[in-house]
Motif scaffolding. Structure first.
Motif, mmCIF file in Angstrom:
data_model
loop_
_atom_site.group_PDB
_atom_site.id
_atom_site.type_symbol
_atom_site.label_atom_id
_atom_site.label_comp_id
_atom_site.label_asym_id
_atom_site.label_seq_id
_atom_site.Cartn_x
_atom_site.Cartn_y
_atom_site.Cartn_z
ATOM 1 N N ALA B 61 5.786 6.948 -0.092
ATOM 2 C CA ALA B 61 5.930 7.819 -0.790
ATOM 3 C C ALA B 61 4.753 7.249 -1.573
ATOM 4 N N GLY B 62 3.984 7.159 -1.529
ATOM 5 C CA GLY B 62 3.456 6.481 -2.481
ATOM 6 C C GLY B 62 1.822 7.233 -2.728
ATOM 7 N N CYS B 63 0.891 5.348 -2.410
ATOM 8 C CA CYS B 63 -0.514 6.244 -2.665
ATOM 9 C C CYS B 63 -1.224 6.775 -1.668
ATOM 10 N N GLY B 64 -0.270 6.874 -0.739
ATOM 11 C CA GLY B 64 -0.999 7.091 0.820
ATOM 12 C C GLY B 64 -1.790 5.759 1.410
ATOM 13 N N GLN B 65 -1.852 5.362 1.444
ATOM 14 C CA GLN B 65 -2.732 4.019 1.787
ATOM 15 C C GLN B 65 -2.354 3.364 2.827
ATOM 16 N N TRP B 66 -2.943 2.360 3.218
ATOM 17 C CA TRP B 66 -2.853 1.432 4.672
ATOM 18 C C TRP B 66 -3.244 0.481 3.548
#
Lengths: 978, 95
Positions: B61-66
């Motif tokens: 729900a933010g930057c989409g980074q793992w």
């Protein structure tokens, strides 16, 4: 109407200028602003307020706060009804209508009280043991009706609740003297402070237990602190607010009750605090002895609260019983207020000289080594029997009966460690205070005041200032002091006939039940709790749990620390489900997504239904059509003329960058590398187990720019999945993933005449067969609006999926359906049936959690693919290679048979003649094109069985069916090349 | 409710994130040379340590980074957060 005759005019914080009318069990009374329902009832001389849970025994108010076990009331009627509120927490308001949660036909004449007469025959586990034959469930409904607390509201909760979120440096739970002092010291340093208290006003119990601190009256001190805090902009003060739960990383949930004229009934808070200071005080323990549950039997400290805070005298003549010094302070307070203290029974042989001389000064008689052994009276205490405790611990047979209408008891104090324990903090059993107190914190929480076992008001105040003012003080919990308690967990009855000794008033659990549980090997506190239901009622055993542990320890000959406490769990106090839910109810519970053309669909007559959280047209009934007629008409329109379907919920993801092609080739099970610019290809995605989990179209828009579609419900999941692989496994690939589902709307225009129709669209795109072949994608403009168009097909007719920026789609739909073009709007149901005629599967409907590519006809595509892709290795595991796998096939039933239900089983005869399921129907629908039902199913070794006949078992009816190849409409695909 | 310090966005509530299981799982390759046993180990067998656990989260729900973090399974404290591809700051100490 009667006004309070037990009211003192010179004491209390209630406003005598504002009388308030209220009713209790349909009788009218008057109280004052500042009263609780409990204080107003006591002021009106109402002693009997409830009937007990199991035996319907008469009960009165015991406490003055959240720990109250007896005085449960229902406020309001219908949907507004709120059951099981504690009268000690209900603020009086004009017109309040309260009823006891119990009592039939009336509180004072409870027919069910007959159960009390059989009380000795109904120990813990009685029902389960007695009603075992033939079946407990036969008796359960009747028994449940007779027991139970309160009734649920009869209507929908019409009240409004809200949620609030907050972060702060310091959260102070408890607005007593310690809490206020800590909040002042912390805010002095500039910290953002949130301080809460469950009462409407500030000060807690301090004014009652500590009249002065170093010469200043505690009332004055509280007043000064509150004024200081109110003036500071970095302090937020929330009264009427209870902390309910303590979760990981200092996350605290709280419930704020508004006063009664607000539009929002309660507010549910979620607070993240860097540091929590727990100043939640302590709860007094009752004494356990026969018939200790009569109305008029109260906690000594609570009596003081009623006197000092509400100016209410709960009785006229009192007997006090105790095992510690705090009850003496209570006795003096009561004595000064005009209650005659007939006697003090102290279980200790040698109370301190200090208290003894203080009692002598007031002319109060103290009986040493004495304990209460029985209360007399029916609906109210009439007399108290005291007996002496002999040196060997036995109770003397002789008793002294003293007449009184109030019994004040103190069995010691339990620090309110609930939230500390919820936070993961460890407790230890303190021998001096005979209580569980905080030992080691697991999060950034520190306990002060009575919650830390600090009962010395001066020391508590000093500690609060030190802890509040220095955030470094985290681990050194202040040593407890100021209270010495002599253990007295239960006064042993001299004979069985002395009657029951109540431990948990609310759930009617007695000392005898605990002894029985131990005898039947329910010795762990967690077992004890569940066997006897001790501590499982609305009050969660705030007054009963430690007494029960003490009794259990005595029975087992163990130390209390060895017995231990049950787990403290949220919520600390009862909370309306409506408050937890907040605004997320009705349509807000799981909000449906609307498509950009939603209004236009409704205008076109769509019947909207929910599909995977989207509100979509199911069908467009015309002229009184029933659903099936409408679906059939829409299907035939697509097959013979032109239809339009709003496919906007289709998941859409852009994949760009120099390595986008390589990335997609690894992600899809079939080859994507060879896709050239302007082409589309159907693809399936597997997880690492080789299971098909999504499918869609990949379109290559330019050299480094791909766009792919996913199933309507799968867009978010696929995006996260692609990102995990790109970021975690193949970071060397220069690729970007952008979800664009909401940015684009999609109209699927279906039918063999669509090329001609769309050439009139006024777009820059050439829709001729040579310029725009099947399975290709074109970009262009319609009136300066950039669009993408794909020539694909899901339903077996030539289809152009026109992608427009979301806001422009209504005008496109309007154009298609206008009087000139006459395109038929088609709903989801028709499309699902059309694709079934054609034999195209839906992932998750026609596949299950085991389906692999070879099961759904992709064997060749996999075998021809070079290189690795997600899930590839799993396709050659032994389980993937068997011939008995469930394979997707068509099922043909005779004409006239209605569509089969999904899930209906296909049966085949085994060698021994038994029928056995070999698979099941996955989807079925009526085909107006073919004039019969069509179906797909997953059948074990299905493709080898094509041509075989099976029996379909559909909800009790048997049908004959033939296994056929997938797809019955236009097998050669001629329609798509139109 | 954990407070997770996303290496890209800063501290956010747990519900903004998606849990992705243990991290530093090596995918055996090439697929044609991986035995059934090795593949099964990779697919199904995971450590369940009492104490420090390296795991993967996505700020969906933010930057989409793992990214990776090290969480103590005993008290849910998060002792380190680091980006994918970076070495775990506690790699040596973690079993």
């Amino acid at each position: 109407m009667s006004s309070g005759k037990f009211r003192l005019t010179d004491k209390g914080a209630v406003d005598y200028n504002v009388p308030i009318n209220f009713s209790f069990n349909n009788k009218k009374y008057q109280g004052y602003r500042g009263d609780t329902l409990a204080s107003a009832l006591l002021a009106n001389g109402v002693r009997l307020v409830a009937r007990s849970f199991k035996y319907h025994r008469p009960r009165g108010i015991v406490a003055a706060g959240a720990e109250e076990p007896n005085a449960l009331v229902t406020i309001g009627v219908g949907g507004y009804a709120e059951p099981n509120l504690k009268a000690t927490q209900v603020e009086l308001f004009e017109g309040l209508e309260a009823c006891s949660s119990h009592g039939w036909p009336s509180l004072s004449f409870d027919l069910m009280a007959v159960f009390g007469l059989f009380g000795r025959f109904m120990p813990a586990g009685f029902y389960y043991k007695t009603f075992m034959w033939p079946n407990w469930h036969l008796f359960e409904p009747l028994i449940r009706k007779l027991a139970g607390l309160g009734s649920p509201p009869t209507g929908k909760d019409p009240d409004r609740y809200e949620h609030r979120y907050k972060q702060c440096d310091v959260l102070v739970i408890g607005g007593g003297l310690s809490g206020l002092a800590a909040a002042a010291a912390a805010s002095e340093q500039g910290a953002e402070v949130l301080i809460i208290d469950d009462k409407p006003d500030w000060g807690g119990a301090a004014f009652a237990v500590a009249p002065t601190i170093e010469g200043t009256s505690s009332a004055r001190l509280i007043n000064d602190l509150v004024n200081v805090l109110k003036a500071r902009s970095n302090v937020c003060m929330c009264s009427r607010t209870t902390a309910l739960g303590y979760y990981d990383h200092n996350y605290v949930s709280m419930l704020e009750h508004t006063d009664n004229n607000q539009t929002v009934k309660a507010c549910f808070w979620k607070v993240r605090a860097s540091r929590v200071i727990l100043a939640s005080g302590a709860y007094e323990r009752p004494l356990v002895f026969p018939h200790n549950d009569k109305p008029g039997s109260m906690l000594a400290g609570s009596v003081v609260q009623y006197i000092e805070k509400y100016g209410v005298l709960p009785g006229q003549i009192a007997v006090v019983a105790t095992n510690n010094d705090t009850a003496y302070e209570a006795a003096i307070s009561a004595h000064k207020a005009g209650i005659k203290i007939a006697a003090i029974a102290d279980a200790r042989p040698n109370p301190s000289q200090q208290v003894l001389s203080a009692m002598a000064e007031h002319g109060i008689r103290v009986y040493r080594s004495s304990v209460p052994t029985r209360l007399f009276g029916l609906n109210c205490v009439k007399a108290i029997q005291l007996s002496s405790l002999e040196d060997n611990g036995k109770i003397s047979a002789k008793g002294l009966k003293i007449e009184a209408d109030l019994f004040m008891m103190s069995g010691g104090w339990n620090p309110a460690v609930h939230l500390f324990s919820q936070s993961g903090g460890k407790l230890r059993f303190d021998e001096v205070q005979q209580a569980f107190i905080p030992e080691k914190a697991n999060q950034n929480i520190i306990c002060i005041g009575a919650a830390a076992g600090q009962f010395d008001a001066v020391k508590a105040f000093e500690t609060a200032v030190r802890v509040g003012g220095n955030s470094k003080v985290v681990s050194a919990l202040p040593a407890c002091s100021g209270l010495i308690v002599s253990p007295l967990w239960k006064v042993s009855a001299s004979s069985y006939n002395d009657g029951k000794s109540w431990v948990d008033f609310q759930n009617d659990v007695t000392a005898q039940d605990i002894v029985l549980a131990a005898g039947e090997s329910f010795r762990s506190v967690e077992h004890l709790k569940r066997y006897t239901t001790l501590g499982m009622a609305v009050d969660q055993g705030k007054t009963s749990n430690v007494n029960a542990i003490g009794i259990m320890a005595g029975v087992l000959g163990k130390h209390l620390a060895e017995v231990g406490t049950t787990k403290f769990r949220p919520p600390f106090d009862s909370v309306a489900i409506g408050a937890v839910v907040g605004a997320a109810r009705g349509g807000q519970f799981n909000p449906l997504r609307h498509m950009a053309a939603h209004d236009l669909h409704e205008h076109l007559g769509a019947f909207m239904k929910e599909y995977g959280r989207w509100s979509r047209p199911s069908h467009y009934p015309q002229h009184q059509e029933i659903e099936q007629e409408s679906i059939a008409r829409e299907m035939l329109a697509v097959r013979t003329k032109t239809g339009v379907f709003d496919a906007s919920p289709l998941g859409k993801i852009e994949v760009t960058g120099p390595d986008a092609g390589e990335f997609l080739n690894r992600v899809y099970a079939n080859t994507m590398k060879t896709l050239s610019v302007g082409q589309c290809r159907y693809g399936i995605m597997l997880n690492e187990n080789g299971t098909v989990f999504d499918d869609g179209i990949v379109a290559r828009l330019s050299e480094n720019h791909y766009c792919l579609t996913t199933t309507s419900g799968g867009a978010d999941e696929v995006t996260a999945w692609l990102r995990e692989w790109l970021q975690g496994e193949w970071p060397e690939l220069n690729t970007l993933i952008i979800p664009v589902t909401e940015q684009w709307s999609v109209m699927a225009v279906m039918g063999h005449q669509t090329r001609k129709l769309l050439s009139n669209l006024g777009s820059t795109i050439d829709f001729s067969k040579s310029a725009f072949p099947f399975m290709s994608v074109r970009e262009g403009k319609i009136a300066d609006v950039g669009v993408r168009v794909m020539c694909v097909s899901f339903i077996g007719e030539l289809t152009f999926e026109i992608w427009t920026p979301a806001g422009y789609v209504p005008s496109l739909l309007k154009w298609l359906c206008d009087d000139e073009n006459c395109v038929t709007p088609v709903g989801v149901e028709a499309v699902v049936a059309l694709r079934l005629e054609k034999g195209n599967l839906i992932v998750g409907v026609d596949t299950d959690g085991m389906s692999q590519p070879q099961d759904i006809g992709f064997q060749d595509a996999i075998e021809n693919k070079m290189g690795d892709f997600i899930g590839r290795r799993s396709l050659t595991r032994p389980a993937s290679l068997g011939s008995k796998r469930l394979e997707l096939v068509g099922l043909r039933v005779p004409r006239g048979v209605e569509p089969l239900q999904a899930g209906a089983h296909a049966l085949a005869k085994e060698l021994n003649g038994d029928s056995r399921s070999i698979g099941y129907v996955t989807s079925s629908a009526h085909s107006p094109t073919l004039g019969r039902s069509v179906a797909l199913g997953l059948i074990a070794g299905g493709r080898q069985r094509i041509g075989e006949r099976v029996t379909i078992f559909d909800d009790g009816t048997l049908y004959d069916a033939q296994i056929i190849a997938v797809g019955e409409y236009d097998r050669e695909g001629d329609r798509l090349r139109a | 409710m954990l407070l997770i310090d996303c290496p890209w966005c800063g501290p956010r509530n747990e519900y903004e994130f998606r849990y992705g299981g243990p991290s530093h799982i090596v995918r055996p390759e090439p697929y044609s040379a991986v035995s059934d046993t090795t593949w099964a180990q990779y697919l199904f067998y995971r450590e369940n340590p009492k104490g420090l656990h390296k795991e993967r989260w996505c700020h969906t729900a933010g930057c989409g980074q793992w990214f990776n973090l090290v969480r103590n399974t005993l008290d849910h404290s998060i002792v380190a957060v680091y980006r994918l591809g970076e070495k775990s700051p506690l790699l040596e100490k973690v079993s």
